[in-house]
Design a protein around this motif. Structure first.
Motif, short mmCIF file in Angstrom:
data_model
loop_
_atom_site.label_atom_id
_atom_site.label_comp_id
_atom_site.label_asym_id
_atom_site.label_seq_id
_atom_site.Cartn_x
_atom_site.Cartn_y
_atom_site.Cartn_z
N ILE A 1 0.85 -1.19 0.00
CA ILE A 1 0.00 0.00 0.00
C ILE A 1 0.88 1.23 0.00
O ILE A 1 1.87 1.32 0.75
CB ILE A 1 -0.98 0.03 1.20
N THR A 2 0.55 2.16 -0.87
CA THR A 2 1.35 3.38 -0.98
C THR A 2 0.52 4.44 -1.68
O THR A 2 -0.63 4.20 -2.08
CB THR A 2 2.65 3.11 -1.77
N PHE A 3 1.12 5.59 -1.86
CA PHE A 3 0.52 6.62 -2.70
C PHE A 3 1.00 6.44 -4.12
O PHE A 3 1.98 5.72 -4.37
CB PHE A 3 0.88 8.01 -2.16
N ASP A 4 0.33 7.07 -5.05
CA ASP A 4 0.75 7.01 -6.46
C ASP A 4 1.99 7.88 -6.60
O ASP A 4 1.92 9.09 -6.82
CB ASP A 4 -0.39 7.50 -7.35
N ASN A 5 3.15 7.26 -6.44
CA ASN A 5 4.39 8.02 -6.27
C ASN A 5 4.83 8.77 -7.52
O ASN A 5 5.39 9.87 -7.43
CB ASN A 5 5.50 7.09 -5.79
N GLU A 6 4.62 8.20 -8.69
CA GLU A 6 4.95 8.95 -9.90
C GLU A 6 4.03 10.15 -10.05
O GLU A 6 4.45 11.21 -10.51
CB GLU A 6 4.90 8.04 -11.14
N ASN B 1 16.51 15.48 -5.11
CA ASN B 1 15.75 14.25 -5.02
C ASN B 1 15.99 13.56 -3.68
O ASN B 1 16.86 13.94 -2.92
CB ASN B 1 16.13 13.33 -6.17
N GLY B 2 15.25 12.50 -3.44
CA GLY B 2 15.38 11.76 -2.19
C GLY B 2 16.50 10.74 -2.23
O GLY B 2 17.35 10.74 -3.13
N SER B 3 16.49 9.85 -1.28
CA SER B 3 17.57 8.88 -1.11
C SER B 3 17.60 7.86 -2.25
O SER B 3 16.55 7.34 -2.65
CB SER B 3 17.39 8.13 0.22
N PRO B 4 18.79 7.54 -2.76
CA PRO B 4 18.88 6.55 -3.84
C PRO B 4 18.52 5.15 -3.40
O PRO B 4 18.28 4.28 -4.24
CB PRO B 4 20.35 6.64 -4.27
N THR B 5 18.46 4.88 -2.09
CA THR B 5 18.07 3.55 -1.61
C THR B 5 16.57 3.43 -1.36
O THR B 5 16.09 2.36 -0.99
CB THR B 5 18.82 3.20 -0.31
N ASP B 6 15.84 4.52 -1.56
CA ASP B 6 14.39 4.53 -1.36
C ASP B 6 13.72 4.43 -2.72
O ASP B 6 13.82 5.35 -3.53
CB ASP B 6 13.98 5.81 -0.64
N PRO B 7 13.02 3.32 -3.02
CA PRO B 7 12.38 3.20 -4.33
C PRO B 7 11.37 4.29 -4.61
O PRO B 7 11.18 4.70 -5.75
CB PRO B 7 11.73 1.81 -4.29
N ASN B 8 10.69 4.79 -3.57
CA ASN B 8 9.74 5.88 -3.78
C ASN B 8 10.43 7.11 -4.36
O ASN B 8 9.88 7.81 -5.21
CB ASN B 8 9.06 6.25 -2.47
N ALA B 9 11.64 7.41 -3.88
CA ALA B 9 12.35 8.61 -4.33
C ALA B 9 12.60 8.56 -5.82
O ALA B 9 12.52 9.58 -6.52
CB ALA B 9 13.67 8.75 -3.57
N GLN B 10 12.91 7.38 -6.33
CA GLN B 10 13.15 7.25 -7.76
C GLN B 10 11.87 7.43 -8.56
O GLN B 10 11.87 7.93 -9.68
CB GLN B 10 13.79 5.88 -8.05
N GLN B 11 10.75 7.03 -7.97
CA GLN B 11 9.46 7.22 -8.63
C GLN B 11 9.07 8.70 -8.65
O GLN B 11 8.56 9.21 -9.65
CB GLN B 11 8.40 6.38 -7.93
#
Length: 369
Positions: A142-147, A175-185
């Motif tokens: 469960i998450t928000f629509d990150n893109e 941008n956010g942390s490179p280890t956080d998949p949400n940040a890349q989205q």
């Protein structure tokens, strides 16, 4: 149906929105015969404390909802990793050892935690990824629509720059942390909007989401680009936005450029009111947290019909496919809709926002104490 291709570090994830109105599905939580009773133990692993939302909203709401759904008999075992992936791995092992019935996991490092997720699976403990998708045999997400978050931020920057926006306008991306998949989205969504419309003069991935790292990066960008040549700043969240404001002020900038944010932190809402931050992305955390709690309880109790109703979408990762998922929508938070979002939803009272220093700005924004 729409599909979103997302690059997450070395992992490619695709999201298929196959469900429609899943969280409004009818049916009582008691419709199916549970395999376990109300006396269940939910493990909750959150990643850090630098974002106050985790301690202030996520944990309390999940705890209260679990209690409500289990007639006061369900418990939440809570641990926060404080941005330490190794610490979170140990916390997960402890919950497996304690034989909790289900785990809600918001990973510090999506890749590093995969081994622990496999251990939980082997122990027969379901793991639901919460807010950030972890690798490994995740039972649900469960998450928000990150893109969409990134797209909203990018569109807001273009809106702030006006109709004459063009490639002569230089912006900085924090941008956010490179280890956080949400940040890349978030980054991917923002780039889809910004590429070809403005010049991205510098772009940084902020290690561990730490504000001090963002402040250092912003000082570097100011020195390289020139304080008067930065027309806007994409900040992935409000903590980074605060550090960007600090760095710009330290460089002598008095007329701050438009700065984005995310999370609708109290300090960010106050910066929006004062004009130091252009916008934030409001993510209705109570809705996400309550739905996560419902997913955890139905999964632990074996209520498959109700669980399926809560997870109408699907996510594919490189390790597993068709992970049951729900994506929660987001809202661009600006000065003109504070009353209709964070105040209306009970996140903050006007008195929380409107300090004596902001009295005039609050009056101008139509906010009352």
């Amino acid at each position: 149906m729409r599909r979103i291709a997302i690059s997450v570090a070395a992992t490619t994830i695709s999201v298929s929105l196959a469900g429609c109105g899943a969280l409004n599905a009818t049916g009582s939580m008691d419709d199916a015969s549970p395999t376990k009773g109300d006396d269940i133990n939910v493990g909750l692993l959150l990643p850090e404390k630098s974002n106050p939302q985790y301690e202030q909203f996520h944990y309390p709401v999940i705890k209260a909802k679990v209690a409500s759904l289990t007639h006061g008999k369900g418990r939440v075992e809570y641990a926060n990793a404080e941005a330490d992936a190794g610490k979170q791995a140990r916390q997960l092992k402890q919950m497996i050892h304690e034989r909790v019935d289900v785990i809600l996991l918001d990973p510090v490092d999506a890749h590093a935690i995969a081994g622990g997720v496999r251990e939980a699976k082997e122990a027969g403990i379901p793991v639901i990824a919460y807010d950030r998708l972890a690798e490994g045999p995740i039972d649900a997400y469960i998450t928000f629509d990150n893109e969409l978050v990134g797209e909203v931020q990018g569109r807001s920057l273009l809106e702030a720059l006006g109709e004459d926006v063009g490639m002569s306008d230089k912006i900085v991306m924090m941008n956010g942390s490179p280890t956080d998949p949400n940040a890349q989205q978030f980054k991917a969504g923002a780039l889809r909007v910004l590429d070809g419309r403005v010049t991205i003069a510098r772009s940084f991935d902020t290690k561990d989401w730490k504000p001090q790292n963002a402040e250092k990066n912003m000082a570097e960008a100011i020195k390289e680009i020139g304080k008067n040549n930065i027309k806007a700043v994409y900040a992935a969240n409000d903590g980074l936005a605060a550090s960007i404001v600090k760095a710009l002020k330290a460089a002598g900038v008095t007329n701050l450029p438009p700065i984005t944010g995310q999370d609708a932190e109290l300090s960010a809402v106050q910066r929006i009111v004062s004009g130091e931050q252009y916008m934030s992305v409001y993510k209705p955390y109570p809705q996400e947290a309550e739905n996560a709690a419902a997913m955890a309880v139905t999964k632990a109790q074996g209520k498959d019909i109700q669980f399926d109703a809560l997870t109408g979408e699907r996510v594919n990762s490189t390790t597993h496919k068709d992970i049951p998922t729900h994506l929660v929508p987001v809202v661009a938070l600006r000065k003109d809709n504070i009353k209709d979002t964070v105040i209306k939803d009970g996140m903050f009272e006007p008195s929380d926002i409107c300090t004596p220093e902001l009295a005039a700005a609050c009056a101008a924004a139509g906010l009352q104490k």
